[in-house]
Design an enzyme around this catalytic site. Structure first.
Site, PDB file in Angstrom:
ATOM      1  N   LYS A 114     -39.620 -49.015  22.944  1.00 23.27           N
ATOM      2  CA  LYS A 114     -39.503 -48.384  24.262  1.00 23.27           C
ATOM      3  C   LYS A 114     -40.529 -48.989  25.214  1.00 23.27           C
ATOM      4  O   LYS A 114     -41.652 -49.300  24.809  1.00 23.27           O
ATOM      5  CB  LYS A 114     -39.725 -46.878  24.119  1.00 23.27           C
ATOM      6  CG  LYS A 114     -39.462 -46.072  25.386  1.00 23.27           C
ATOM      7  CD  LYS A 114     -39.645 -44.571  25.138  1.00 23.27           C
ATOM      8  CE  LYS A 114     -39.371 -43.755  26.383  1.00 23.27           C
ATOM      9  NZ  LYS A 114     -39.550 -42.298  26.158  1.00 23.27           N
ATOM     10  N   SER A 171     -35.770 -39.357  27.766  1.00 22.68           N
ATOM     11  CA  SER A 171     -36.046 -40.605  28.442  1.00 22.68           C
ATOM     12  C   SER A 171     -35.887 -41.840  27.546  1.00 22.68           C
ATOM     13  O   SER A 171     -35.756 -42.951  28.073  1.00 22.68           O
ATOM     14  CB  SER A 171     -37.463 -40.582  29.008  1.00 22.68           C
ATOM     15  OG  SER A 171     -38.419 -40.560  27.959  1.00 22.68           O
ATOM     16  N   SER A 202     -37.523 -36.281  24.554  1.00 21.24           N
ATOM     17  CA  SER A 202     -37.134 -37.647  24.936  1.00 21.24           C
ATOM     18  C   SER A 202     -36.725 -38.571  23.787  1.00 21.24           C
ATOM     19  O   SER A 202     -36.199 -39.653  24.040  1.00 21.24           O
ATOM     20  CB  SER A 202     -38.264 -38.310  25.732  1.00 21.24           C
ATOM     21  OG  SER A 202     -38.220 -37.868  27.068  1.00 21.24           O
TER      22      SER A 202
END
Lengths: 96, 489
Positions: B77, B152, B176
């Site tokens: 990420k 996210s 997330s």
């Protein structure tokens, strides 16, 4: 609890160093008023005798031995700097 | 030779029998990304040169010196710093930022011999539930390209679901990892707060943020947590507790397991399909020897407001470091220092980030601190106590991960409160700090649904054991999305 007004949005944006236009202030105020309205829900709880939680696990201060360690290499540190000269960071002229 | 549907153990078998090499495997991953990422848009940056070079070095390592993740490709990420690979947290304010050190988890991936192929799209600074808050691109859900992947960690979940890489790392502050894992039909674990070092994770809300693995299977997930967990001198909030072998906990035996099912997770806002999928899952677990009872987590309805006050307050402080001086975006319109800061930040941050900075600044400001921030911290105590009490009697708590499956791109972006409501079932877990996983448990209109299994502090082992039993008894994890059709496997 209070709801966020447009004047407060302008004040808070300034405190947070965010430039916003009058139009944006109106827009954000609408949204933040709705959000702070929803936060009002918490006021129905009696928390008089409740301790606040800052961290979920017991935390202790961690100190390392007071011994100098090598820092980052200056060349590396300057790698992401937009403008620099003689090992120093350059910024635009900021004094009137 | 197909790689996209293989587990870590199967991939190792292929390497050990010389059916493939680490270099070939990395090349296959890049081929696959080239074939599907134009549709899915999961990756922000790729490091093909670095990855292939690393793979070639790894191929020279003797077989007996390799661990279970050795040579396998992984995506990271974009809020986790990677030395030499652009890291932006999907924000304009970090455009072009090239970290000069690695996050601790990245060092650990390297130590395990994993090959980092690139960085994954996300909501800006991890603020969002749809990936629509990325400054760079919208990631799409591989199951239906008109819907969001969740957020996210949307890029992290979509990349695994699309078969681009078998492993990714995400981060979870209010759901997330779990919410996008549910939306994309993959396995996503948020470990106990403190289980994994946050050093090098670009901070959003420091008392809630936690890094965790996303994978196709539960066993692979446990393998990856093995690799990244542990105390770190560089993160004083990382817990100094023993790290067990999480894969050893996956025994297939849940006889006598006690499950609590919170009635609040079946409230009106939760869709019927999500509820039914959990009821069906409970039947499967009952057949395997578990028992379940309805319980109450009475403060659940206060979690959303509590979360947004605490997370926004912490964010307003954490994001004050972005000022355009030492790195990142810098405005070109500034007559004085104040204008320099204000224009840099206004041009560099997106609307959702600005909203949370303003809300947090407001909640921390003199006159409102007690009414908002401190009040939220007190309610956080009540929410944590709900879990403490439930875990006196139950081994795990089970419910849906999200109220609904993935929604259409654009559907909720203009209404922050509706968007926030996606996370009502995942947020309480972060406030309490306990671990929780989302695993695939059904479909609604062709879109995956997630089963959330919540465990006691530092008891990821039981969570994995239960998740694996369910996975082995069902075949939801074997289904593949629409983008697989015709793509290079």
């Amino acid at each position: 609890m209070a709801k966020m007004t447009k004047e407060e949005v302008i004040e808070v944006a300034h405190l947070a160093r965010l430039a916003i236009t009058d139009e944006e202030a109106t827009h954000f105020a609408d949204q933040l008023e709705a959000i702070t309205n929803a936060m009002e829900l918490l006021s129905e709880l009696d928390t008089e005798n409740v301790e606040p939680t800052t961290h979920v696990l017991p935390m202790v201060n961690v100190l390392r031995e007071d011994k100098a360690e090598a820092g980052l290499d200056r060349e590396l540190v300057l790698k992401n700097v937009k403008e620099h000269e003689a090992g120093q960071i350059k910024v635009p002229t900021i004094l009137d | 030779m197909g790689l996209a549907d293989k587990t870590a153990a199967e991939l190792q078998e292929m390497i050990h029998t010389k059916e493939t090499t680490i270099v070939e495997m990395a090349e296959k991953a890049f081929d696959r990304i080239a074939a599907v990422d134009s549709k899915v848009d999961a990756f922000l940056a790729l490091d093909k040169e670095g990855a292939l070079k690393k793979a070639a070095q790894l191929d020279d390592t003797p077989m007996n010196k390799r661990g279970p993740l050795f040579g396998l490709p992984i995506g990271v990420k974009d809020n986790i710093v990677t030395e030499g690979i652009e890291t932006t947290a999907s924000s304009r304010i970090l455009e072009g930022f090239n970290p000069i050190y690695n996050a601790t988890v990245v060092e650990k991936l390297n130590a395990a011999g994993m090959v980092i192929v690139g960085k994954l799209n996300m909501d800006e600074f991890a603020m969002g539930s749809s990936n629509e808050n990325s400054y760079y691109k919208n990631t799409k859900n591989p199951w239906n390209l008109e819907t969001v992947p969740g957020g996210s960690s949307g890029g992290s979940a979509a990349a695994v679901a699309a078969g681009e890489v078998p492993f990714t790392l995400g981060s979870d502050t209010g759901g997330s990892i779990r919410q996008p894992a549910a939306f994309c039909g993959v396995v996503g674990m948020k470990p106990t707060y403190g289980r994994v070092s946050r050093f090098g994770l670009i901070a959003y809300a420091s008392s809630l943020d936690q890094i965790g693995p996303l994978t196709r299977t539960v066993k692979d997930n446990a393998l990856l947590l093995n690799a990244i967990a542990g105390h770190d001198d560089k993160d004083s909030t990382s817990a100094n507790v023993e790290v067990p072998d999480f894969t050893a906990a996956v025994t297939g035996d849940i006889n006598g397991l006690r499950i609590g099912v919170p009635k609040e997770y079946f409230a009106d806002g939760v869709g019927e399909a999500a509820k039914q999928a959990v009821r069906d899952a409970l039947k499967v677990l009952e057949e395997k020897g578990a028992t379940w009872e309805e319980i109450s987590l009475p403060h659940s309805k206060y979690a959303l407001a509590t979360y947004y006050l605490i997370a926004s307050s912490e964010a307003s402080s954490n994001l004050s470091r972005f000022d355009g001086i030492r790195y990142g975006y810098r405005t070109e319109k500034a007559g004085n220092l104040l204008e320099f800061y204000m224009n840099t930040r206004s041009e560099g941050f997106g609307d959702e980030v600005k909203r949370r900075i303003m809300l947090g600044t407001y909640a921390l400001s003199s006159g409102y601190y007690d009414a908002y921030y401190k009040k939220a911290q007190k309610v956080r105590t009540l929410i944590k106590q709900d879990f403490d009490k439930a875990f006196e009697k139950y081994d795990v708590i089970i419910g849906p991960t999200t109220p609904t499956p993935a929604f259409k791109i654009g559907e909720k972006i203009d209404d922050p409160l509706t968007m926030y409501a996606n996370d009502i079932l995942t947020i309480p877990v972060n406030l309490a700090g306990v671990p929780a996983i989302s695993i695939p448990c059904g479909f609604e209109n062709g879109l995956p649904l997630g089963l959330q299994i919540i465990g006691k502090y530092f008891d990821e082992e039981t969570v994995y054991r239960v998740a694996d039993v369910f996975e082995q008894a069902t075949d939801f994890h074997k289904k593949t999305p629409q983008v697989w059709e015709g793509a290079a496997q």
